[in-house]
Design an enzyme around this catalytic site. Structure first.
Site, PDB file in Angstrom:
ATOM      1  N   CYS A   4       0.847  -1.203   0.000  1.00  0.00           N
ATOM      2  CA  CYS A   4       0.000   0.000   0.000  1.00  0.00           C
ATOM      3  C   CYS A   4       0.883   1.254   0.000  1.00  0.00           C
ATOM      4  CB  CYS A   4      -0.920  -0.016   1.218  1.00  0.00           C
ATOM      5  SG  CYS A   4      -1.814   1.528   1.443  1.00  0.00           S
ATOM      6  N   CYS A   7       0.468   3.490   3.126  1.00  0.00           N
ATOM      7  CA  CYS A   7       1.164   2.919   4.295  1.00  0.00           C
ATOM      8  C   CYS A   7       2.641   3.305   4.243  1.00  0.00           C
ATOM      9  CB  CYS A   7       1.032   1.403   4.318  1.00  0.00           C
ATOM     10  SG  CYS A   7      -0.506   0.766   5.002  1.00  0.00           S
ATOM     11  N   ASP A  30      -0.746  16.261  -2.084  1.00  0.00           N
ATOM     12  CA  ASP A  30      -1.184  15.393  -3.176  1.00  0.00           C
ATOM     13  C   ASP A  30      -0.259  15.609  -4.375  1.00  0.00           C
ATOM     14  OD1 ASP A  30      -4.207  13.993  -3.920  1.00  0.00           O
ATOM     15  OD2 ASP A  30      -2.834  14.463  -5.566  1.00  0.00           O
ATOM     16  N   GLY A  91     -15.088   7.182  -6.901  1.00  0.00           N
ATOM     17  CA  GLY A  91     -13.815   7.214  -7.612  1.00  0.00           C
ATOM     18  C   GLY A  91     -12.601   7.066  -6.721  1.00  0.00           C
ATOM     19  N   THR A  93      -9.348   5.812  -5.573  1.00  0.00           N
ATOM     20  CA  THR A  93      -8.303   5.096  -6.306  1.00  0.00           C
ATOM     21  C   THR A  93      -7.232   4.506  -5.405  1.00  0.00           C
ATOM     22  OG1 THR A  93      -7.060   7.141  -6.659  1.00  0.00           O
ATOM     23  CG2 THR A  93      -8.615   6.489  -8.391  1.00  0.00           C
ATOM     24  N   HIS A  96      -6.509   3.233   0.936  1.00  0.00           N
ATOM     25  CA  HIS A  96      -6.038   3.509   2.290  1.00  0.00           C
ATOM     26  C   HIS A  96      -6.714   4.832   2.648  1.00  0.00           C
ATOM     27  CE1 HIS A  96      -2.533   3.783   5.371  1.00  0.00           C
ATOM     28  NE2 HIS A  96      -3.277   4.869   5.552  1.00  0.00           N
ATOM     29  N   HIS A  98      -8.011   8.288   3.327  1.00  0.00           N
ATOM     30  CA  HIS A  98      -7.384   9.612   3.234  1.00  0.00           C
ATOM     31  C   HIS A  98      -8.460  10.660   3.090  1.00  0.00           C
ATOM     32  CE1 HIS A  98      -7.683   7.870  -0.797  1.00  0.00           C
ATOM     33  NE2 HIS A  98      -7.876   9.097  -1.244  1.00  0.00           N
ATOM     34  N   HIS A 100      -8.935  14.439   1.648  1.00  0.00           N
ATOM     35  CA  HIS A 100      -8.368  15.527   0.865  1.00  0.00           C
ATOM     36  C   HIS A 100      -8.707  16.847   1.565  1.00  0.00           C
ATOM     37  CE1 HIS A 100      -7.936  13.151  -3.024  1.00  0.00           C
ATOM     38  NE2 HIS A 100      -8.808  12.398  -2.377  1.00  0.00           N
TER      39      HIS A 100
HETATM   40  P1  5GP Z   1      -8.753   9.232  -4.314  1.00  0.00           P
HETATM   41  O1  5GP Z   1      -9.316   9.358  -5.695  1.00  0.00           O
HETATM   42  O2  5GP Z   1      -8.428   7.796  -3.947  1.00  0.00           O
HETATM   43  O3  5GP Z   1      -9.603   9.913  -3.295  1.00  0.00           O
HETATM   44  O4  5GP Z   1      -7.415  10.075  -4.350  1.00  0.00           O
HETATM   45  C1  5GP Z   1      -6.128   9.567  -4.311  1.00  0.00           C
HETATM   46  C2  5GP Z   1      -5.207  10.748  -4.400  1.00  0.00           C
HETATM   47  O5  5GP Z   1      -3.920  10.326  -4.083  1.00  0.00           O
HETATM   48  C3  5GP Z   1      -5.154  11.397  -5.785  1.00  0.00           C
HETATM   49  O6  5GP Z   1      -5.513  12.773  -5.657  1.00  0.00           O
HETATM   50  C4  5GP Z   1      -3.694  11.213  -6.196  1.00  0.00           C
HETATM   51  O7  5GP Z   1      -3.189  12.340  -6.884  1.00  0.00           O
HETATM   52  C5  5GP Z   1      -2.995  11.001  -4.874  1.00  0.00           C
HETATM   53  N1  5GP Z   1      -1.833  10.126  -4.926  1.00  0.00           N
HETATM   54  C6  5GP Z   1      -1.786   8.853  -5.457  1.00  0.00           C
HETATM   55  N2  5GP Z   1      -0.564   8.328  -5.301  1.00  0.00           N
HETATM   56  C7  5GP Z   1       0.184   9.254  -4.660  1.00  0.00           C
HETATM   57  C8  5GP Z   1       1.545   9.284  -4.228  1.00  0.00           C
HETATM   58  O8  5GP Z   1       2.316   8.334  -4.407  1.00  0.00           O
HETATM   59  N3  5GP Z   1       1.979  10.427  -3.609  1.00  0.00           N
HETATM   60  C9  5GP Z   1       1.155  11.499  -3.411  1.00  0.00           C
HETATM   61  N4  5GP Z   1       1.691  12.561  -2.793  1.00  0.00           N
HETATM   62  N5  5GP Z   1      -0.146  11.505  -3.801  1.00  0.00           N
HETATM   63  C10 5GP Z   1      -0.616  10.398  -4.431  1.00  0.00           C
HETATM   64 ZN    ZN Z   2      -2.269   1.355   3.654  1.00  0.00          ZN
END
Ligand code: 5GP
Ligand code: ZN
Length: 112
Positions: A4, A7, A30, A91, A93, A96, A98, A100
Site C-alpha cells: 500500500c 502505508c 497530493d 472514484g 483510487t 487507504h 485519506h 483531501h
Molecule cells: P482518491 O481518488 O483515492 O480519493 O485520491 C487519491 C489521491 O492520491 C489522488 O488525488 C492522487 O493524486 C494522490 N496520490 C496517489 N498516489 C500518490 C503518491 O504516491 N503520492 C502522493 N503525494 N499523492 C498520491
Molecule cells: Zn495502507
C-alpha cells in the site's frame, strides 16, 4: 499492508512532501493538486476507507490534523473543503483512508 503506497508514505518507507505529522496521522501534499492547497490526511495504520472500522481516536487525530494543516496553509479563516472519496462510485483510487484538504482558492459550487 505491505503493498500500500499510503502505508509506505505515512510510515516514511517512501518520503513525501509532509505538512504535518503526529503519532497516529501524517499529512502530505497530493502529487496531482487540484487547488493551491491540496493535502492528504492519512492514518499511519491501514484502513481501506471511512467505513472500515476506524477507531474514534484515529478519527479525532485526523480532524486535529485537518485543523493543523489549515493553520499552516493559511486557509483556516478563508475556508476549505474536506473530501473522503469512498468506494467505486466516488472514484476512490487509493484504498487507504485519506481525507483531501482542498483550498487556497474559491472552490467550485458543485459537490457531485
Ligand atoms: P482518491 O481518488 O483515492 O480519493 O485520491 C487519491 C489521491 O492520491 C489522488 O488525488 C492522487 O493524486 C494522490 N496520490 C496517489 N498516489 C500518490 C503518491 O504516491 N503520492 C502522493 N503525494 N499523492 C498520491
Ligand atoms: Zn495502507
Amino acid at each position: 499492508m505491505s503493498d500500500c503506497i499510503f502505508c509506505k508514505i505515512a510510515n516514511h518507507e517512501i518520503e513525501s512532501n509532509y505538512v504535518y505529522e503526529d503519532d497516529l496521522v501524517t499529512a502530505f501534499r497530493d502529487m496531482n493538486p487540484q487547488a493551491p492547497t491540496h493535502v492528504l490526511v492519512v492514518p499511519k495504520a491501514h484502513y481501506a476507507n471511512i467505513v472500515d472500522g476506524v477507531p474514534a481516536q484515529t478519527l479525532a487525530a485526523m480532524a486535529h490534523a485537518v485543523d493543523e494543516v489549515a493553520k499552516k496553509e493559511g486557509i483556516r479563516e478563508s475556508g476549505f473543503r474536506v473530501v473522503a472519496n469512498t468506494g467505486d462510485d466516488a472514484g476512490q483510487t487509493v484504498h487507504h483512508l485519506h481525507w483531501h484538504v482542498i483550498g487556497g482558492a474559491r472552490l467550485t459550487d458543485g459537490m457531485a
